[in-house]
Every structure is written in structure tokens, then in C-alpha cells.
Design a protein around this motif. Structure first.
Motif, PDB file in Angstrom:
ATOM      1  N   GLN A  31     -38.606   4.753  18.099  1.00 55.88           N
ATOM      2  CA  GLN A  31     -38.577   4.376  19.509  1.00 55.88           C
ATOM      3  C   GLN A  31     -38.185   5.568  20.386  1.00 55.88           C
ATOM      4  N   GLY A  32     -38.625   6.767  19.974  1.00 56.36           N
ATOM      5  CA  GLY A  32     -38.333   7.968  20.734  1.00 56.36           C
ATOM      6  C   GLY A  32     -36.958   8.549  20.477  1.00 56.36           C
ATOM      7  N   ARG A  33     -36.151   7.869  19.666  1.00 57.22           N
ATOM      8  CA  ARG A  33     -34.794   8.342  19.370  1.00 57.22           C
ATOM      9  C   ARG A  33     -34.803   9.219  18.115  1.00 57.22           C
ATOM     10  N   HIS A  34     -34.228  10.420  18.223  1.00 60.68           N
ATOM     11  CA  HIS A  34     -34.216  11.349  17.089  1.00 60.68           C
ATOM     12  C   HIS A  34     -33.344  10.809  15.959  1.00 60.68           C
ATOM     13  N   LEU A  35     -33.838  10.932  14.722  1.00 61.37           N
ATOM     14  CA  LEU A  35     -33.098  10.515  13.539  1.00 61.37           C
ATOM     15  C   LEU A  35     -32.682  11.752  12.760  1.00 61.37           C
ATOM     16  N   ALA A  36     -31.401  11.925  12.541  1.00 61.02           N
ATOM     17  CA  ALA A  36     -30.885  13.115  11.851  1.00 61.02           C
ATOM     18  C   ALA A  36     -31.003  12.914  10.345  1.00 61.02           C
ATOM     19  N   LEU A  37     -32.079  13.431   9.765  1.00 64.05           N
ATOM     20  CA  LEU A  37     -32.332  13.268   8.331  1.00 64.05           C
ATOM     21  C   LEU A  37     -32.005  14.558   7.587  1.00 64.05           C
ATOM     22  N   SER A  38     -31.463  14.408   6.385  1.00 63.76           N
ATOM     23  CA  SER A  38     -31.292  15.562   5.503  1.00 63.76           C
ATOM     24  C   SER A  38     -32.673  16.013   5.013  1.00 63.76           C
ATOM     25  N   PRO A  39     -32.791  17.231   4.454  1.00 65.48           N
ATOM     26  CA  PRO A  39     -34.098  17.686   3.958  1.00 65.48           C
ATOM     27  C   PRO A  39     -34.739  16.710   2.968  1.00 65.48           C
ATOM     28  N   LYS A  40     -33.962  16.169   2.040  1.00 67.48           N
ATOM     29  CA  LYS A  40     -34.536  15.244   1.063  1.00 67.48           C
ATOM     30  C   LYS A  40     -34.898  13.910   1.711  1.00 67.48           C
ATOM     31  N   GLU A  41     -34.073  13.454   2.650  1.00 71.24           N
ATOM     32  CA  GLU A  41     -34.401  12.219   3.372  1.00 71.24           C
ATOM     33  C   GLU A  41     -35.694  12.392   4.166  1.00 71.24           C
ATOM     34  N   PHE A  42     -35.889  13.593   4.749  1.00 72.01           N
ATOM     35  CA  PHE A  42     -37.139  13.824   5.473  1.00 72.01           C
ATOM     36  C   PHE A  42     -38.322  13.813   4.518  1.00 72.01           C
ATOM     37  N   ASP A  43     -38.181  14.468   3.359  1.00 73.72           N
ATOM     38  CA  ASP A  43     -39.270  14.463   2.378  1.00 73.72           C
ATOM     39  C   ASP A  43     -39.628  13.034   1.980  1.00 73.72           C
ATOM     40  N   LEU A  44     -38.614  12.201   1.802  1.00 74.99           N
ATOM     41  CA  LEU A  44     -38.817  10.801   1.448  1.00 74.99           C
ATOM     42  C   LEU A  44     -39.509  10.058   2.591  1.00 74.99           C
ATOM     43  N   PHE A  45     -39.022  10.292   3.813  1.00 70.69           N
ATOM     44  CA  PHE A  45     -39.622   9.663   4.989  1.00 70.69           C
ATOM     45  C   PHE A  45     -41.067  10.090   5.145  1.00 70.69           C
ATOM     46  N   ARG A  46     -41.359  11.370   4.953  1.00 75.80           N
ATOM     47  CA  ARG A  46     -42.733  11.879   5.085  1.00 75.80           C
ATOM     48  C   ARG A  46     -43.655  11.198   4.072  1.00 75.80           C
ATOM     49  N   TYR A  47     -43.186  11.051   2.850  1.00 78.25           N
ATOM     50  CA  TYR A  47     -44.035  10.423   1.830  1.00 78.25           C
ATOM     51  C   TYR A  47     -44.287   8.954   2.165  1.00 78.25           C
ATOM     52  N   LEU A  48     -43.250   8.263   2.624  1.00 73.17           N
ATOM     53  CA  LEU A  48     -43.424   6.863   3.015  1.00 73.17           C
ATOM     54  C   LEU A  48     -44.369   6.739   4.207  1.00 73.17           C
ATOM     55  N   MET A  49     -44.292   7.683   5.150  1.00 74.64           N
ATOM     56  CA  MET A  49     -45.194   7.661   6.299  1.00 74.64           C
ATOM     57  C   MET A  49     -46.631   7.965   5.882  1.00 74.64           C
ATOM     58  N   ASP A  50     -46.806   8.849   4.899  1.00 69.98           N
ATOM     59  CA  ASP A  50     -48.147   9.119   4.382  1.00 69.98           C
ATOM     60  C   ASP A  50     -48.759   7.875   3.752  1.00 69.98           C
ATOM     61  N   HIS A  51     -47.912   6.962   3.298  1.00 71.74           N
ATOM     62  CA  HIS A  51     -48.372   5.737   2.654  1.00 71.74           C
ATOM     63  C   HIS A  51     -47.876   4.510   3.433  1.00 71.74           C
ATOM     64  N   ALA A  52     -47.821   4.654   4.743  1.00 74.54           N
ATOM     65  CA  ALA A  52     -47.262   3.597   5.600  1.00 74.54           C
ATOM     66  C   ALA A  52     -47.988   2.271   5.397  1.00 74.54           C
ATOM     67  N   GLY A  53     -47.211   1.206   5.240  1.00 78.45           N
ATOM     68  CA  GLY A  53     -47.772  -0.113   5.029  1.00 78.45           C
ATOM     69  C   GLY A  53     -48.100  -0.413   3.585  1.00 78.45           C
ATOM     70  N   GLU A  54     -47.964   0.577   2.703  1.00 77.72           N
ATOM     71  CA  GLU A  54     -48.268   0.388   1.289  1.00 77.72           C
ATOM     72  C   GLU A  54     -46.978   0.293   0.482  1.00 77.72           C
ATOM     73  N   VAL A  55     -47.045  -0.339  -0.665  1.00 71.60           N
ATOM     74  CA  VAL A  55     -45.907  -0.359  -1.573  1.00 71.60           C
ATOM     75  C   VAL A  55     -45.861   0.965  -2.325  1.00 71.60           C
ATOM     76  N   VAL A  56     -44.703   1.625  -2.280  1.00 68.95           N
ATOM     77  CA  VAL A  56     -44.493   2.891  -2.976  1.00 68.95           C
ATOM     78  C   VAL A  56     -43.463   2.636  -4.076  1.00 68.95           C
ATOM     79  N   THR A  57     -43.800   2.959  -5.313  1.00 65.37           N
ATOM     80  CA  THR A  57     -42.911   2.684  -6.436  1.00 65.37           C
ATOM     81  C   THR A  57     -41.894   3.800  -6.635  1.00 65.37           C
ATOM     82  N   ARG A  58     -40.845   3.504  -7.399  1.00 64.38           N
ATOM     83  CA  ARG A  58     -39.849   4.534  -7.743  1.00 64.38           C
ATOM     84  C   ARG A  58     -40.521   5.684  -8.491  1.00 64.38           C
TER      85      ARG A  58
END
Length: 236
Positions: free
Chosen positions: A151-178
Motif C-alpha cells: 500500500q505504498g508503505r516501505h517494508l524493511a526486509l533483510s536480504p534473505k527476506e527480500f530474496d524470499l519475497f521476490r521468489y513469492l512475487m515471481d510466483h504470486a498467487g501460486e502455491v510455493v513449497t518448502r
């Protein structure tokens, strides 16, 4: 999300009322939709190569949605498929995903989520996931700057959290397994038998949801995790 390209959708749904509702939703989002009412016609049109995204009801006359997507994949048809079903339990989702379905949406669903799922599949199929900014619902991932917003608000993510977020966004709406996360985010080809994925997902979830009215990171028990779309006002 501003939609500049007209997405072509094939809708295979035998319920007349449901088909009319979905047509109205997708047309209202600026998509071009062809609709058919049975599995045989759906399989025939799916093989035409005319559509960016295919939406299949699971239970259809003549051929089921599972049978259609299985035959599509065997014939080399690679168009992304979103399956709709009143059967929303995890084993039903897994069966659909294992048959070649790209995403699975349980009925009833919110119109905004249907549109978001279709757009997410289209973005991935057209390589738009490699653009500098990934958008899904009210989430933004700025790839080059490695920054995240909700919602336009910056989220302070660690490098690994960003990598995780990026992967989830690449597969947005899909189930991503461990296993997918271990392989692509942690670059591991084996399970280290730790809770590293769960811990990091928990941290990311708190940062994505703390201070907001609605969740956006869903745990699909026994399967994995999935980002779910919310609109810019935080509603469902």
C-alpha cells in the motif's frame, strides 16, 4: 495495476450463471474472453494457441478439468491454466497442480482475486516477471533496488527476506513449497532438516501484515505458502 495489454482468456465453465459472472468480471478488467460450456469443446479450443490464459472449471461434462489439462500438457500446450473448483481442500489443489495446472482457485472467490490470479499467470507466461517492478494486489517488489512496499508503505526486509519475497512475487498467487524455496532461495538441493524456511516465512509474514487489516501470505497446510491479492485499500 495498470493493464496496457489485452489479455486473451479461454473460459471453460458449464454452469451458465457462473460463466456469465466470470465473463462480466474479466471483461470489466479489460480482458478478451472466449467461453465454452463443456470439456470436449474446451480441449479443442485450448489447443488453438489463441489464448494467453485458460480458466477451467474442475467438474465439466464430457471431460473434467483435470483430464483437459493432462491432455493439453501431453500435447505440448503450455498456456497457463487456472482451475476453479468448489473442492478447495489441499489434496484437491495438489492433484490439480500435479496434473499441470498452474494455479487453483476455490469457489466462491472474490472478483479481485480472480483478476489478480489471471494477471499473475499472464505476467509470468509473457516474461513480465523480469521487469524492474513486480506488482500483485497491493504489494510491490522493486527488483533492482531490492525494496518492498505494501500500500505504498516501505517494508524493511533483510536480504534473505527480500530474496524470499521476490521468489513469492515471481510466483504470486501460486502455491510455493518448502522444497522450491530451499532450492531457489537458499540454493540447496537437499533438505537440511531445519526450520529455516518456516522461521524466515514467519518473519516475512509479520513485516507484510503488521499494521495492515488483511493477511497476504497464506499457509497451505501440508503443501507450502502462497501470496494472496488484496486491493490498494487493504480489503479482500
Amino acid at each position: 495495476m495498470a493493464q496496457t495489454d489485452r489479455i486473451s482468456v479461454l473460459l471453460v465453465e458449464d454452469d451458465v450463471a457462473a460463466r456469465a459472472t466470470i465473463l462480466e468480471i474479466l471483461a470489466g478488467a479489460g480482458m478478451a474472453v472466449e467461453d465454452v460450456g463443456d470439456g470436449a469443446a474446451g480441449l479443442h479450443r485450448a489447443g488453438s494457441g489463441d489464448h494467453d490464459v485458460i480458466i477451467l472449471d474442475r467438474m465439466l461434462p464430457q471431460l473434467s478439468g483435470i483430464e483437459i489439462v493432462t491432455k493439453m500438457r501431453m500435447a505440448g500446450v503450455g498456456a497457463p491454466v487456472l482451475m476453479l473448483s468448489a473442492l478447495g481442500r489441499s489434496e484437491h489443489r495438489v492433484e490439480g497442480l500435479e496434473s499441470g495446472v498452474d494455479d487453483y482457485l476455490a469457489k466462491p472467490f472474490e472478483p479481485e482475486e480472480l483478476v489478480a490470479r489471471v494477471r499473475a499467470l499472464w505476467r509470468r507466461a509473457s516474461s513480465r516477471s523480469h521487469e524492474p517492478v513486480l506488482l500483485f494486489g497491493d504489494l510491490e517488489c522493486h527488483v533492482k533496488a531490492r525494496t518492498a512496499f505494501r500500500q505504498g508503505r516501505h517494508l524493511a526486509l533483510s536480504p534473505k527476506e527480500f530474496d524470499l519475497f521476490r521468489y513469492l512475487m515471481d510466483h504470486a498467487g501460486e502455491v510455493v513449497t518448502r522444497e522450491m524455496l530451499l532450492r531457489h532461495v537458499w540454493k540447496l538441493s537437499f533438505d537440511p532438516q531445519t526450520n529455516v524456511v518456516d522461521v524466515n516465512v514467519g518473519r516475512l509474514r509479520r513485516k507484510l501484515e503488521e499494521g495492515f487489516d488483511t493477511p497476504v501470505l497464506e499457509t497451505v497446510w501440508g503443501t507450502g505458502y502462497r501470496l494472496i491479492a488484496r486491493n490498494a485499500r487493504g480489503g479482500g
